[in-house]
Scaffold this motif. Structure first.
Motif, mmCIF file in Angstrom:
data_model
loop_
_atom_site.group_PDB
_atom_site.id
_atom_site.type_symbol
_atom_site.label_atom_id
_atom_site.label_comp_id
_atom_site.label_asym_id
_atom_site.label_seq_id
_atom_site.Cartn_x
_atom_site.Cartn_y
_atom_site.Cartn_z
ATOM 1 N N GLU A 1 -6.924 2.401 11.747
ATOM 2 C CA GLU A 1 -6.841 1.885 10.386
ATOM 3 C C GLU A 1 -8.241 1.643 9.811
ATOM 4 O OE1 GLU A 1 -4.482 1.634 8.325
ATOM 5 O OE2 GLU A 1 -5.182 0.240 6.791
ATOM 6 N N LEU A 2 -9.145 1.132 10.652
ATOM 7 C CA LEU A 2 -10.536 0.916 10.199
ATOM 8 C C LEU A 2 -11.154 2.259 9.805
ATOM 9 C CD1 LEU A 2 -13.161 -0.688 9.836
ATOM 10 C CD2 LEU A 2 -13.565 -0.445 12.295
ATOM 11 N N ARG B 1 0.233 3.950 6.875
ATOM 12 C CA ARG B 1 -0.783 3.230 7.640
ATOM 13 C C ARG B 1 -0.653 3.596 9.118
ATOM 14 N NH1 ARG B 1 0.803 -1.886 6.656
ATOM 15 N NH2 ARG B 1 0.306 -1.682 4.477
ATOM 16 N N PRO B 2 -1.779 3.850 9.807
ATOM 17 C CA PRO B 2 -1.669 4.237 11.211
ATOM 18 C C PRO B 2 -1.259 3.076 12.103
ATOM 19 C CG PRO B 2 -3.974 4.246 10.508
ATOM 20 C CD PRO B 2 -3.155 3.847 9.336
ATOM 21 N N ILE C 1 -11.710 6.465 3.354
ATOM 22 C CA ILE C 1 -11.256 6.384 1.952
ATOM 23 C C ILE C 1 -12.352 5.781 1.083
ATOM 24 C CG2 ILE C 1 -9.629 5.215 0.395
ATOM 25 C CD1 ILE C 1 -7.540 5.423 2.678
ATOM 26 N N LEU C 2 -12.963 4.709 1.573
ATOM 27 C CA LEU C 2 -13.989 4.028 0.768
ATOM 28 C C LEU C 2 -15.227 4.901 0.580
ATOM 29 C CD1 LEU C 2 -13.634 0.430 2.240
ATOM 30 C CD2 LEU C 2 -13.058 1.168 -0.067
ATOM 31 N N ASP D 1 -17.964 -0.362 -10.112
ATOM 32 C CA ASP D 1 -19.140 -1.151 -9.772
ATOM 33 C C ASP D 1 -18.711 -2.576 -9.429
ATOM 34 O OD1 ASP D 1 -21.570 -2.242 -9.421
ATOM 35 O OD2 ASP D 1 -22.356 -1.748 -11.403
ATOM 36 N N GLU E 1 -15.443 4.124 -6.297
ATOM 37 C CA GLU E 1 -15.218 2.683 -6.465
ATOM 38 C C GLU E 1 -15.854 2.215 -7.771
ATOM 39 O OE1 GLU E 1 -13.313 0.255 -5.131
ATOM 40 O OE2 GLU E 1 -14.580 -0.584 -3.578
ATOM 41 N N ARG F 1 -9.758 3.514 6.528
ATOM 42 C CA ARG F 1 -10.265 2.766 5.374
ATOM 43 C C ARG F 1 -11.713 3.144 5.062
ATOM 44 N NH1 ARG F 1 -7.589 -2.323 3.819
ATOM 45 N NH2 ARG F 1 -5.463 -2.024 4.474
ATOM 46 N N LEU F 2 -12.535 3.250 6.092
ATOM 47 C CA LEU F 2 -13.938 3.605 5.843
ATOM 48 C C LEU F 2 -14.031 5.005 5.227
ATOM 49 C CD1 LEU F 2 -15.657 2.160 9.053
ATOM 50 C CD2 LEU F 2 -15.774 1.264 6.726
ATOM 51 N N MET G 1 0.831 -1.200 0.000
ATOM 52 C CA MET G 1 0.000 0.000 0.000
ATOM 53 C C MET G 1 0.863 1.246 0.000
ATOM 54 S SD MET G 1 -3.409 -0.216 2.307
ATOM 55 C CE MET G 1 -2.407 -0.070 3.692
ATOM 56 N N SER G 2 0.499 2.218 -0.759
ATOM 57 C CA SER G 2 1.339 3.400 -0.873
ATOM 58 C C SER G 2 1.081 4.399 0.251
ATOM 59 C CB SER G 2 1.099 4.057 -2.232
ATOM 60 O OG SER G 2 -0.282 4.295 -2.391
ATOM 61 N N ARG G 3 -0.185 4.459 0.751
ATOM 62 C CA ARG G 3 -0.478 5.461 1.780
ATOM 63 C C ARG G 3 0.083 5.005 3.131
ATOM 64 N NH1 ARG G 3 -5.468 4.642 -0.863
ATOM 65 N NH2 ARG G 3 -6.066 6.387 -2.171
ATOM 66 N N CYS H 1 -13.918 7.593 -2.159
ATOM 67 C CA CYS H 1 -13.387 7.277 -3.489
ATOM 68 C C CYS H 1 -14.468 6.778 -4.436
ATOM 69 C CB CYS H 1 -12.261 6.246 -3.393
ATOM 70 S SG CYS H 1 -12.830 4.622 -2.999
ATOM 71 N N PHE I 1 -5.385 -0.559 15.149
ATOM 72 C CA PHE I 1 -6.355 -1.258 14.308
ATOM 73 C C PHE I 1 -7.597 -0.394 14.091
ATOM 74 C CE2 PHE I 1 -9.420 -4.699 13.485
ATOM 75 C CZ PHE I 1 -8.693 -5.457 12.592
#
Lengths: 486, 55
Positions: free
Chosen positions: B12-13, B5-6, B19-20, B27, B25, B16-17, B1-3, B23, B9
Motif C-alpha cells: 500500500e505504501l 487497495r492491496p 500515485i503521488l 500546490d 498535486e 501510494r508513493l 477510496m475508489s481504487r 499525479c 501495508f
C-alpha cells in the motif's frame, strides 16, 4: 491488519501518505475537528492553572497570546511541512532525527502522553456522567459503587468505538457536536460572570506567591505556550486531511486559539471567583438542576470528541513508527490498547493525574520546545523546505538514515534545548531563573536547539554526507526525486 | 477510496508513493500572504506579552 485476500483497512491505510482524494476536509470541517479538540477538560484545567498564577486580565493575556505564540511556532516547525507532504508527523521528524531517532522520541511524546491525556479527559467525563445519573435519581449518591470510574471506562469505550472507525467519523461527529460545545462553553462563561459579577472576577487575586507580577505573567504565558506546542504531531496528523493549505491552517488556528479561549476563560474566571476550574463541581449549583444536567451531558460529549481526536491522531503515529508487530494489531487494535492503558491509569492514579497535571505538562513541554528548535533549523535553513517523501518512508538505509537510523546532531541539540529550558524554569517545582521573566523558557530552549543543530549539522553531518542535505554529493542525487521547487 | 487497495501495508505504501509521484498535486504550500500573516501574528503576540509585562 487482516491477512489473506482482504484489503488493508482504510484507517490503517490513512496512516500512510494521504492521496489527493483523501484530503477532502473543508475549512468548516477542519474548524469543527480542531474546536472539538480544544473544547474539553484541558481547556478548563489550563484556564484554572493560569488562574493560580495571575488575575483575570493577565490570565486572559496569557491564554490568548501564549497559545498564539506556541501554536504559531509549531506551524512553522511541523504543521506546515506535514500538511504539505501529507505524511504522518513523526515520519516527517525522520528528516531531522532519523527513523530510529523519531521513533525514540515518539515513545515519551506519544506513548507517554496519550494514555495520560485520554485518562484525564475520560475521568472528567466520568465524573460529569456520575453527576448526571445521580441528578436524574438513577443512582443514589451513597451507592458505594465506583460510579465515576465505571463511567470513565464507558466514556473511553465510546471514544474507542468512534476513533476506530477512522477520520470520516471524527469529522462528522465534530460537525454535529461542536455547535453544542461552543454553546456549553459560552454558557458556562456567562454563568460564571453572572453569578460572581464582573467586578469580583476582575478584582480576584491568585494565591500568594513569592514572584513579582511580570514573572507570574511570564509563568502563565509559558504554561500556555507549552499547552499549544504539546498538540505537536496530533494536530499535524489531523491537518493532513485539509483540502487547501489556507483552510487547513486557519481552521486549525481558529479552532485551537480563539475557540479554546471559551473553556479556558471559563476555567480562569471560575478558578479565581469560585475556587475551582472544574465545571463538574460548580455547574449544577450555579445554573440550576435542569440546565446544569443538560450542560453536564454536553460536557461529556466535549470530552468524548476530544478523546476521539486524540486517539485518531496519535494512533496514526504509533502505527507508523513502531514497526510491523504494531501494524498487525490494526488501527482498531492499537486504539483499544491505548484505551486499556488509560483505564489502568484511571483505576490506579486518578488523583495523581489532577495533582500533577501542570508538572507533567511542563516537563513534556521542555522536550517539545527543544524538538521544535531542531525542526526549525532543519526545515527552514538546512533543507529549505524540501524533503523526499519516498526517502522519509525508507527506514532501511534511505537518505535520512544518518548513522544507524539516528542523527546524533539532532539528539545533542535536543539535549541542549532541554537543558536550556530547565535552567530557565525547573518545571516540577516551577522555579524560574531571573532571565525567565523576559525570555520565557520555551523560546530560549527553541533558540538553543536551533543553533546547536545548525552548527553540528554544518560541521559534522553535512561534511560526512549524511542525512541527504543539499550540498552533499548524496543529497544532490536525491533532490531529483524531491518535490519541485515552487 | 475508489481504487482497489492491496493486502499488505508495504504494498500500500508503494502504491501510494507511486500515485503521488505521478499525479498532479495541487500546490500544498500556504500562500505567501498567509505565511507572513501567521508569522506576524506569532511575533506580535509575544511583543504584546512583553508590553503587558511593562505596564
Amino acid at each position: 491488519m487482516t491477512k489473506g485476500a482482504n484489503r488493508i483497512e482504510a484507517a490503517l491505510a490513512e496512516t500512510l501518505p494521504l492521496l489527493p482524494e483523501e484530503r477532502s476536509w473543508s475549512f468548516r470541517d477542519m474548524l469543527a475537528v480542531k474546536s472539538g479538540l480544544s473544547i474539553a477538560t484541558w481547556g478548563f484545567l489550563f484556564g484554572g492553572a493560569t488562574g493560580q498564577l495571575v488575575g483575570f486580565v493577565d490570565g486572559f493575556i496569557a491564554l490568548f497570546f501564549g497559545t498564539a505564540v506556541g501554536l504559531g511556532i509549531l506551524f512553522f516547525a511541523l504543521l506546515l511541512p506535514v500538511y504539505r507532504n501529507g505524511c504522518e508527523s513523526f515520519v516527517f521528524l525522520r528528516s531531522a532525527f532519523g527513523p530510529i531517532g523519531a521513533s525514540l522520541l515518539a515513545v515519551p511524546l506519544v506513548l507517554g502522553m496519550v494514555p495520560f491525556s485520554a485518562a484525564i479527559l475520560s475521568t472528567m467525563a466520568g465524573a460529569a456522567t456520575e453527576e448526571v445519573l445521580i441528578g436524574l435519581s438513577l443512582f443514589p449518591a451513597d451507592s458505594g459503587l465506583p460510579l465515576a470510574a465505571i463511567m470513565s471506562f464507558a466514556v473511553l469505550g465510546v471514544s474507542f468505538l468512534l476513533a476506530a472507525r477512522g477520520s470520516d467519523t471524527l469529522r462528522l461527529f465534530n460537525l454535529a457536536t461542536v455547535p453544542l460545545l461552543v454553546l456549553l462553553s459560552g454558557g458556562l462563561l456567562a454563568a460564571v460572570f453572572i453569578e460572581a459579577g464582573w467586578d469580583t472576577i476582575l478584582a480576584a487575586a491568585p494565591p500568594e506567591t513569592r514572584w513579582d507580577r511580570p514573572t507570574r505573567l511570564m509563568l502563565a504565558v509559558e504554561l500556555n505556550i507549552v499547552a499549544a506546542i504539546s498538540w505537536f504531531g496530533l494536530v499535524g496528523n489531523l491537518m493532513r486531511y485539509g483540502q487547501s493549505a489556507r483552510g487547513a491552517t486557519w481552521g486549525t488556528w481558529i479552532g485551537l486559539v480563539p475557540v479554546s479561549l471559551l473553556p479556558a476563560t471559563a476555567g480562569l474566571a471560575s478558578s479565581l471567583a469560585l475556587g475551582s476550574p472544574d465545571p463538574v463541581q460548580w455547574m449544577t449549583p450555579l445554573v440550576g438542576p435542569v440546565l446544569g444536567l443538560a450542560m453536564l451531558l454536553i460536557l461529556i460529549l466535549a470530552n468524548v470528541s476530544s478523546a476521539v481526536g486524540l486517539l485518531q491522531g496519535n494512533v496514526t503515529t504509533i502505527i507508523q513508527n513502531f514497526g510491523a508487530p504494531i501494524r498487525q494489531l490494526g488501527f482498531a487494535g492499537m486504539t483499544g490498547i491505548l484505551c486499556v492503558i488509560a483505564c489502568l491509569i484511571i483505576w490506579f492514579a486518578t488523583d495523581a493525574l489532577y495533582a500533577r497535571f501542570y508538572s507533567i505538562t511542563a516537563s513534556f513541554g521542555a522536550i517539545f520546545a527543544a524538538c521544535i528548535g531542531v525542526l526549525l533549523a532543519d526545515r527552514l535553513v538546512l533543507r529549505r523546505s524540501k524533503v523526499d517523501l519516498a526517502g522519509l518512508h525508507d527506514t532501511a538505509g534511505g537518505p535520512y538514515a544518518f548513522w544507524l537510523g539516528v542523527n546524533p546532531a539532532a539528539l545533542i541539540a535536543l539535549a541542549v534545548g532541554f537543558a536550556a529550558y530547565i535552567t530557565l524554569l525547573e518545571p516540577v517545582s516551577q522555579t524560574p531563573n531571573p532571565a525567565f521573566r523576559y525570555l520565557s523558557a520555551s523560546l530560549p530552549a527553541i533558540a538553543a536547539a536551533f543553533a546547536v543543530h545548525l552548527a553540528l549539522s554544518r560541521v559534522v553531518t553535512i561534511r560526512a554526507r549524511r542525512g541527504g542535505y543539499p550540498g552533499g554529493r548524496q543529497a544532490k542525487l536525491e533532490i531529483v526525486d524531491a518535490e519541485p521547487a515552487e | 477510496m475508489s481504487r482497489p487497495r492491496p493486502t499488505s501495508f508495504d504494498e500500500e505504501l508503494e502504491r501510494r508513493l507511486a500515485i503521488l509521484a505521478r499525479c498532479e498535486e495541487p500546490d500544498r504550500r500556504l500562500p505567501r500572504t498567509d505565511t507572513i500573516a501567521l508569522a506576524a501574528i506569532t511575533a506580535g503576540c509575544f511583543a504584546i506579552v512583553l508590553i503587558a509585562q511593562a505596564l
